[in-house]
Design a protein around this motif. Sequence first.
Motif, PDB file in Angstrom:
ATOM      1  N   GLU A  86     -24.193   9.989  19.447  1.00  0.00           N
ATOM      2  CA  GLU A  86     -25.603   9.898  19.069  1.00  0.00           C
ATOM      3  C   GLU A  86     -26.419  11.010  19.720  1.00  0.00           C
ATOM      4  O   GLU A  86     -27.303  11.586  19.081  1.00  0.00           O
ATOM      5  CB  GLU A  86     -26.147   8.512  19.412  1.00  0.00           C
ATOM      6  CG  GLU A  86     -25.550   7.449  18.500  1.00  0.00           C
ATOM      7  CD  GLU A  86     -25.766   6.019  18.965  1.00  0.00           C
ATOM      8  OE1 GLU A  86     -26.502   5.795  19.966  1.00  0.00           O
ATOM      9  OE2 GLU A  86     -25.191   5.112  18.324  1.00  0.00           O
ATOM     10  N   ASN A  87     -26.127  11.353  20.963  1.00  0.00           N
ATOM     11  CA  ASN A  87     -26.820  12.457  21.625  1.00  0.00           C
ATOM     12  C   ASN A  87     -26.522  13.796  20.958  1.00  0.00           C
ATOM     13  O   ASN A  87     -27.318  14.730  21.059  1.00  0.00           O
ATOM     14  CB  ASN A  87     -26.465  12.522  23.112  1.00  0.00           C
ATOM     15  CG  ASN A  87     -27.093  11.400  23.910  1.00  0.00           C
ATOM     16  OD1 ASN A  87     -28.047  10.761  23.473  1.00  0.00           O
ATOM     17  ND2 ASN A  87     -26.555  11.146  25.100  1.00  0.00           N
ATOM     18  N   ALA A  88     -25.384  13.884  20.268  1.00  0.00           N
ATOM     19  CA  ALA A  88     -25.017  15.110  19.555  1.00  0.00           C
ATOM     20  C   ALA A  88     -25.560  15.119  18.126  1.00  0.00           C
ATOM     21  O   ALA A  88     -25.267  16.042  17.364  1.00  0.00           O
ATOM     22  CB  ALA A  88     -23.497  15.266  19.535  1.00  0.00           C
ATOM     23  N   GLY A  89     -26.335  14.096  17.750  1.00  0.00           N
ATOM     24  CA  GLY A  89     -26.960  14.089  16.434  1.00  0.00           C
ATOM     25  C   GLY A  89     -26.183  13.363  15.351  1.00  0.00           C
ATOM     26  O   GLY A  89     -26.543  13.435  14.176  1.00  0.00           O
ATOM     27  N   PHE A  90     -25.130  12.653  15.718  1.00  0.00           N
ATOM     28  CA  PHE A  90     -24.394  11.858  14.745  1.00  0.00           C
ATOM     29  C   PHE A  90     -25.167  10.568  14.465  1.00  0.00           C
ATOM     30  O   PHE A  90     -25.851  10.041  15.350  1.00  0.00           O
ATOM     31  CB  PHE A  90     -23.003  11.488  15.276  1.00  0.00           C
ATOM     32  CG  PHE A  90     -22.023  12.616  15.241  1.00  0.00           C
ATOM     33  CD1 PHE A  90     -21.057  12.685  14.242  1.00  0.00           C
ATOM     34  CD2 PHE A  90     -22.045  13.607  16.209  1.00  0.00           C
ATOM     35  CE1 PHE A  90     -20.144  13.720  14.205  1.00  0.00           C
ATOM     36  CE2 PHE A  90     -21.135  14.647  16.184  1.00  0.00           C
ATOM     37  CZ  PHE A  90     -20.183  14.703  15.178  1.00  0.00           C
ATOM     38  N   ALA A  91     -25.033  10.060  13.243  1.00  0.00           N
ATOM     39  CA  ALA A  91     -25.674   8.809  12.855  1.00  0.00           C
ATOM     40  C   ALA A  91     -24.606   7.843  12.357  1.00  0.00           C
ATOM     41  O   ALA A  91     -23.618   8.250  11.730  1.00  0.00           O
ATOM     42  CB  ALA A  91     -26.699   9.064  11.751  1.00  0.00           C
ATOM     43  N   ARG A  92     -24.829   6.572  12.628  1.00  0.00           N
ATOM     44  CA  ARG A  92     -23.904   5.558  12.117  1.00  0.00           C
ATOM     45  C   ARG A  92     -23.926   5.559  10.598  1.00  0.00           C
ATOM     46  O   ARG A  92     -24.956   5.810   9.980  1.00  0.00           O
ATOM     47  CB  ARG A  92     -24.279   4.175  12.629  1.00  0.00           C
ATOM     48  CG  ARG A  92     -23.901   4.007  14.067  1.00  0.00           C
ATOM     49  CD  ARG A  92     -23.658   2.574  14.379  1.00  0.00           C
ATOM     50  NE  ARG A  92     -23.395   2.460  15.806  1.00  0.00           N
ATOM     51  CZ  ARG A  92     -23.051   1.347  16.374  1.00  0.00           C
ATOM     52  NH1 ARG A  92     -22.933   0.246  15.669  1.00  0.00           N
ATOM     53  NH2 ARG A  92     -22.821   1.310  17.660  1.00  0.00           N
ATOM     54  N   CYS A  93     -22.782   5.247  10.035  1.00  0.00           N
ATOM     55  CA  CYS A  93     -22.653   5.217   8.583  1.00  0.00           C
ATOM     56  C   CYS A  93     -21.594   4.185   8.218  1.00  0.00           C
ATOM     57  O   CYS A  93     -21.011   3.546   9.100  1.00  0.00           O
ATOM     58  CB  CYS A  93     -22.267   6.601   8.056  1.00  0.00           C
ATOM     59  SG  CYS A  93     -20.658   7.199   8.643  1.00  0.00           S
ATOM     60  N   GLY A  94     -21.342   4.046   6.944  1.00  0.00           N
ATOM     61  CA  GLY A  94     -20.276   3.174   6.487  1.00  0.00           C
ATOM     62  C   GLY A  94     -18.929   3.834   6.710  1.00  0.00           C
ATOM     63  O   GLY A  94     -18.845   4.945   7.244  1.00  0.00           O
ATOM     64  N   PRO A  95     -17.860   3.174   6.291  1.00  0.00           N
ATOM     65  CA  PRO A  95     -16.510   3.716   6.487  1.00  0.00           C
ATOM     66  C   PRO A  95     -16.369   5.136   5.934  1.00  0.00           C
ATOM     67  O   PRO A  95     -16.961   5.471   4.899  1.00  0.00           O
ATOM     68  CB  PRO A  95     -15.624   2.743   5.722  1.00  0.00           C
ATOM     69  CG  PRO A  95     -16.397   1.465   5.712  1.00  0.00           C
ATOM     70  CD  PRO A  95     -17.839   1.875   5.621  1.00  0.00           C
ATOM     71  N   VAL A  96     -15.605   5.932   6.640  1.00  0.00           N
ATOM     72  CA  VAL A  96     -15.366   7.322   6.255  1.00  0.00           C
ATOM     73  C   VAL A  96     -13.880   7.526   5.970  1.00  0.00           C
ATOM     74  O   VAL A  96     -13.035   6.757   6.433  1.00  0.00           O
ATOM     75  CB  VAL A  96     -15.839   8.305   7.350  1.00  0.00           C
ATOM     76  CG1 VAL A  96     -17.347   8.188   7.568  1.00  0.00           C
ATOM     77  CG2 VAL A  96     -15.104   8.078   8.658  1.00  0.00           C
ATOM     78  N   LEU A  97     -13.613   8.551   5.174  1.00  0.00           N
ATOM     79  CA  LEU A  97     -12.250   8.909   4.805  1.00  0.00           C
ATOM     80  C   LEU A  97     -11.536   7.664   4.281  1.00  0.00           C
ATOM     81  O   LEU A  97     -12.089   6.954   3.456  1.00  0.00           O
ATOM     82  CB  LEU A  97     -11.535   9.588   5.977  1.00  0.00           C
ATOM     83  CG  LEU A  97     -12.256  10.848   6.509  1.00  0.00           C
ATOM     84  CD1 LEU A  97     -11.656  11.318   7.820  1.00  0.00           C
ATOM     85  CD2 LEU A  97     -12.233  11.960   5.467  1.00  0.00           C
ATOM     86  N   ASP A  98     -10.339   7.398   4.762  1.00  0.00           N
ATOM     87  CA  ASP A  98      -9.610   6.233   4.244  1.00  0.00           C
ATOM     88  C   ASP A  98      -9.513   5.103   5.267  1.00  0.00           C
ATOM     89  O   ASP A  98      -8.653   4.236   5.173  1.00  0.00           O
ATOM     90  CB  ASP A  98      -8.220   6.650   3.762  1.00  0.00           C
ATOM     91  CG  ASP A  98      -7.363   7.258   4.878  1.00  0.00           C
ATOM     92  OD1 ASP A  98      -7.890   7.486   5.991  1.00  0.00           O
ATOM     93  OD2 ASP A  98      -6.177   7.506   4.634  1.00  0.00           O
ATOM     94  N   TYR A  99     -10.440   5.086   6.234  1.00  0.00           N
ATOM     95  CA  TYR A  99     -10.429   4.033   7.234  1.00  0.00           C
ATOM     96  C   TYR A  99     -10.876   2.711   6.615  1.00  0.00           C
ATOM     97  O   TYR A  99     -11.832   2.682   5.842  1.00  0.00           O
ATOM     98  CB  TYR A  99     -11.356   4.372   8.402  1.00  0.00           C
ATOM     99  CG  TYR A  99     -10.853   5.499   9.263  1.00  0.00           C
ATOM    100  CD1 TYR A  99      -9.828   5.289  10.174  1.00  0.00           C
ATOM    101  CD2 TYR A  99     -11.398   6.767   9.167  1.00  0.00           C
ATOM    102  CE1 TYR A  99      -9.359   6.318  10.973  1.00  0.00           C
ATOM    103  CE2 TYR A  99     -10.936   7.809   9.957  1.00  0.00           C
ATOM    104  CZ  TYR A  99      -9.915   7.578  10.858  1.00  0.00           C
ATOM    105  OH  TYR A  99      -9.457   8.601  11.637  1.00  0.00           O
ATOM    106  N   PRO A 100     -10.232   1.612   6.990  1.00  0.00           N
ATOM    107  CA  PRO A 100     -10.679   0.312   6.489  1.00  0.00           C
ATOM    108  C   PRO A 100     -11.975  -0.121   7.177  1.00  0.00           C
ATOM    109  O   PRO A 100     -12.251   0.271   8.311  1.00  0.00           O
ATOM    110  CB  PRO A 100      -9.525  -0.621   6.849  1.00  0.00           C
ATOM    111  CG  PRO A 100      -8.862   0.024   8.024  1.00  0.00           C
ATOM    112  CD  PRO A 100      -9.036   1.515   7.830  1.00  0.00           C
TER     113      PRO A 100
END
Length: 153
Positions: free
Chosen positions: A125-139
Amino acid sequence: MPLTIAVETPLQDDVRSLVAELNAVLLELTPPEHCHHLTVEQMAGADTTVFIARDDGAAVACGALKRHPGGIGEVKRMYTRPSHRGRKIGERIVALIEATARSEGLQRLVLETGDRHHAAWKVYENAGFARCGPVLDYPDVKWSVFYDKQLAG
């Protein structure tokens, strides 16, 4: 000797030990079927760049950039030994991953982390990432938390 961070092969004994330590920590927090580990052999693939932090020559932290189709980079294998936490090493590794991704023209960085990895969340979060839904093929499971960051429009 100051702390250094450089691109290295993960196929070194001390890096293998560092990754084994990371795997053991993750298995304490997440059921094995929901751990998404890359082996050191997979980390050594052409699609992945591994960053190793060393203090006085000893491997103390790691992180990797794995490339996926569609201009997506994935932050993988982030870990700092307990003896070196609180020194912003993870932040420095994430910044190098992002700089590498930008220099290669990747458009988005994504990652999956555990639901109990609060310190990691702060780094992202300090690096500017934001939570989101599942990415790539992760369940989409309760043990996973997902983040992304747009690098280019």
